[in-house]
Design an enzyme around this catalytic site. Structure first.
Site, mmCIF file in Angstrom:
data_model
loop_
_atom_site.group_PDB
_atom_site.id
_atom_site.type_symbol
_atom_site.label_atom_id
_atom_site.label_comp_id
_atom_site.label_asym_id
_atom_site.label_seq_id
_atom_site.Cartn_x
_atom_site.Cartn_y
_atom_site.Cartn_z
ATOM 1 N N GLY A 167 -1.925 26.293 4.515
ATOM 2 C CA GLY A 167 -2.224 26.446 5.711
ATOM 3 C C GLY A 167 -0.697 26.475 6.414
ATOM 4 N N SER A 168 -0.852 25.566 7.488
ATOM 5 C CA SER A 168 0.260 25.526 8.543
ATOM 6 C C SER A 168 1.422 24.869 7.851
ATOM 7 C CB SER A 168 -0.394 24.885 9.788
ATOM 8 O OG SER A 168 0.958 24.233 10.526
ATOM 9 N N SER A 169 2.693 25.094 8.635
ATOM 10 C CA SER A 169 3.908 24.422 7.999
ATOM 11 C C SER A 169 4.031 22.861 8.528
ATOM 12 C CB SER A 169 5.026 25.356 8.651
ATOM 13 O OG SER A 169 4.953 25.293 9.904
ATOM 14 N N GLY A 170 3.005 22.483 9.528
ATOM 15 C CA GLY A 170 2.871 21.306 10.011
ATOM 16 C C GLY A 170 2.176 20.090 8.857
ATOM 17 N N TRP A 171 2.124 20.684 7.509
ATOM 18 C CA TRP A 171 1.758 19.811 6.520
ATOM 19 C C TRP A 171 2.405 18.686 6.296
ATOM 20 C CZ3 TRP A 171 1.282 17.440 1.914
ATOM 21 C CH2 TRP A 171 0.015 17.564 1.115
#
Lengths: 141, 423
Positions: free
Chosen positions: A68-72
């Site tokens: 998923g998102s690069s906010g991981w």
């Protein structure tokens, strides 16, 4: 329930150094950070995830890796700041999200195992992670 | 990991404490990956500003502490110098102009503005969009980049031929101050070749088609590299933007090839290079319908919010919405927000699109989106969106029911208050 007297020993590569022991939380599904977890209580919120509603706070999290998102990394970073990070991360698929997330969560992390961790470790097992020595000891509970 | 003399000097403090902290993080990160070395980058897209309640406590101690802790993973608060690499801010939490409409706390917008003043002073370009490639940051072919934002990364790699992995808040902070990022993954040519094949049997032409194909692609190939061939037409910026965002949401796709259309695939042979298709998938009418059904998470057909602009809309997309709403009025129980980069909103205003959307009762927002901000109009229970990515994430984040469909189906729901859908 059967109890193994001798712990099972798995070898792997340390990604983030350190030694910790605790209870395993195992999933064969990858985990999303942003949009997939609540960083305030360490729970999985993705509606189609098999662990939805469960918290990994203080657990030895065994999972394939990040998706998923690069906010991981930022979301797992916040779980550390909020005191609800996993105790350790054991994962099988290396990605930039996974590596950076493990580094900033600053908990012992390992990958590249010599055994299938998903069949060797079950949720609730007692696990000793020694990322310095490159070993994982599993005691069935 | 091998370091050059310059990198060793950065690590040892020659560039100051912040650069040393940045290099320390890059070394920890590179070692975790098993990277052999770092590569120079002069193109960083990250998340540097403070805009959420979770960072408020840290921000109270000053913006240097926010950058130190959250962008460099440094326990010590260090003085932040000018960015060494060309750096831009991606999407953020609060719309700088429409913050009250979003229901944001005035203290939060003040915090965001203070943090933007801090990073702007140090050379961060405040593009404030998930689509920097729409507003001036277009990597050249082969350019090594350090980008966050999964939908931007797949666009950079797949559509433009730039080279980036999915970076994070901390690695982009470190890259911005050092001009370095681990040389791993998509920076290496041999890791960019296709290893999955998707044969498209059903015509893929409209925006809806491209979104559904993207969602299917991610479901099928997960984090692998698909090569798509078959009944594909209408390839352009907005289709690839929509396709990539969907593929990066349902799977973790960061690179793809469409032979004849994308820069590293003049042919299928070039797309596969020294690799080969380990698996093949067929996208047909049944697969298309299945993806459409998978994206629905609503039961109640009474819709109260239409979310458009994920990833942020292009000027043509905003114009199309203005055209569809022209001379009409939204249902009184429905709110409609369009999201587009601030720079594009300025053009949309000048083109009369904003006025026409507002005359119908809609709003044109910038800088953020409901999934990032976690802010929706008050009391929203059921949303409709034309974005597969938003339909994937927003219902879980905001605890709402979600319908997914074409822009036309969303506009119709906005005008009637009732979801009819496309099938």
């Amino acid at each position: 329930m059967s109890t193994l007297t001798t712990p099972l020993l798995i070898r792997g590569r340390g990604v983030v150094a350190g030694r910790v022991e605790g209870e395993a939380l195992v999933t064969t599904q990858t985990i999303s950070g942003w949009g997939g977890i609540n960083e305030r209580d360490g729970s999985i919120i993705e509606r189609r995830h098999e662990l939805v509603g469960q918290s990994f706070a203080g657990k030895i999290l065994v999972f394939p890796g990040a998706k998923g998102s690069s906010g991981w990394s930022a979301f797992f970073h916040m779980t550390r700041i909020n005191g609800v990070a996993p105790a350790a991360m054991l994962f099988t698929r290396m990605t930039t999200k996974m590596a950076l997330g493990a580094v900033v969560t600053r908990v012992p992390a390992m990958t590249d195992f010599d055994a299938d961790v998903f069949s060797a470790i079950r949720t609730g097992d007692h696990v000793v992670v020694d990322a310095d020595a490159g070993t994982v000891e599993v005691t069935r509970r | 990991m091998q370091l050059t003399d310059t990198e060793k000097a950065m690590r040892d403090g020659a560039g100051g404490e912040a650069v040393a902290a940045a290099m320390d993080l890059l070394i920890r990160y590179g070692n975790a990956l098993g990277a052999e070395r770092l590569v120079e980058t002069d193109n960083v897209a990250g998340a540097f500003n403070a805009s959420t309640p979770s960072v408020r406590k840290i921000a109270e101690n000053g913006m240097a502490e926010v950058f130190s802790r959250l962008n460099l993973d440094s326990d010590k608060t260090v003085e932040i110098p000018q960015m060494a690499a060309r750096t831009c801010q991606l999407i953020t939490g609060i719309d700088d102009q429409n913050w009250a409409l979003q229901g944001a706390d005035p203290q939060m917008i003040e915090m965001q503005r203070a943090s933007e003043a801090f990073v702007g002073q140090r050379g961060v370009n405040l593009m404030a969009t998930c689509t920097p490639y729409q507003v001036g940051n277009v990597p050249t072919f082969g350019e090594h980049c350090a980008w966050m934002e999964s939908s931007a990364v797949i666009y950079c790699n797949g559509a433009l031929g730039g080279r980036t992995n999915v970076e994070g808040k901390e690695s982009t902070g470190a890259a911005a101050l050092t001009g370095r990022i681990p040389y791993w993954g998509y920076h290496l040519t041999e890791n960019r070749y296709g290893n999955r094949h998707i044969r498209v049997d059903v015509p893929v032409r409209s925006m809806l088609d491209w979104g559904l194909l993207g969602y299917f692609t991610g479901e099928m190939v997960e984090e692998n590299i698909p090569v798509l061939e078959g009944n594909l037409s209408g390839v352009d910026l907005v289709k690839l933007k929509h396709f990539g965002a969907a593929a990066a949401s349902s799977g973790g796709v960061e690179m793809y090839h469409i032979p004849g259309h994308t820069p590293e695939a003049r042919s299928a042979e070039e797309a596969f290079g020294t690799s080969r298709a380990e698996e093949s998938h067929v996208y047909d009418a049944a697969a298309r319908k299945k993806m459409y059904d998978t994206l629905q998470s609503a039961e109640d057909r009474k819709v109260d919010f239409i979310m458009l602009g994920c990833p942020h809309n292009s000027i043509e997309q905003v114009g199309r919405i203005a055209h569809l709403l022209d001379g009409k009025r939204l249902h009184p129980d429905v709110a409609l927000w369009v999201h587009t980069p601030r720079a594009i909103r300025t053009v949309a205003e000048r083109s009369g699109y904003v006025a026409r959307i507002e005359a119908a009762g809609g709003k044109v927002m910038s800088d953020t989106c409901p999934a990032i901000s976690r802010r929706l109009p008050e009391g929203v229970r059921v949303i409709a969106t034309d974005s597969a990515k938003q339909a994937h994430y927003l219902p879980a984040i905001a605890k709402v029911q979600g319908w997914f469909g074409s822009l036309e189906a969303c506009i119709e729901a906005g005008l009637t208050g009732t979801w009819k859908g496309d099938f």
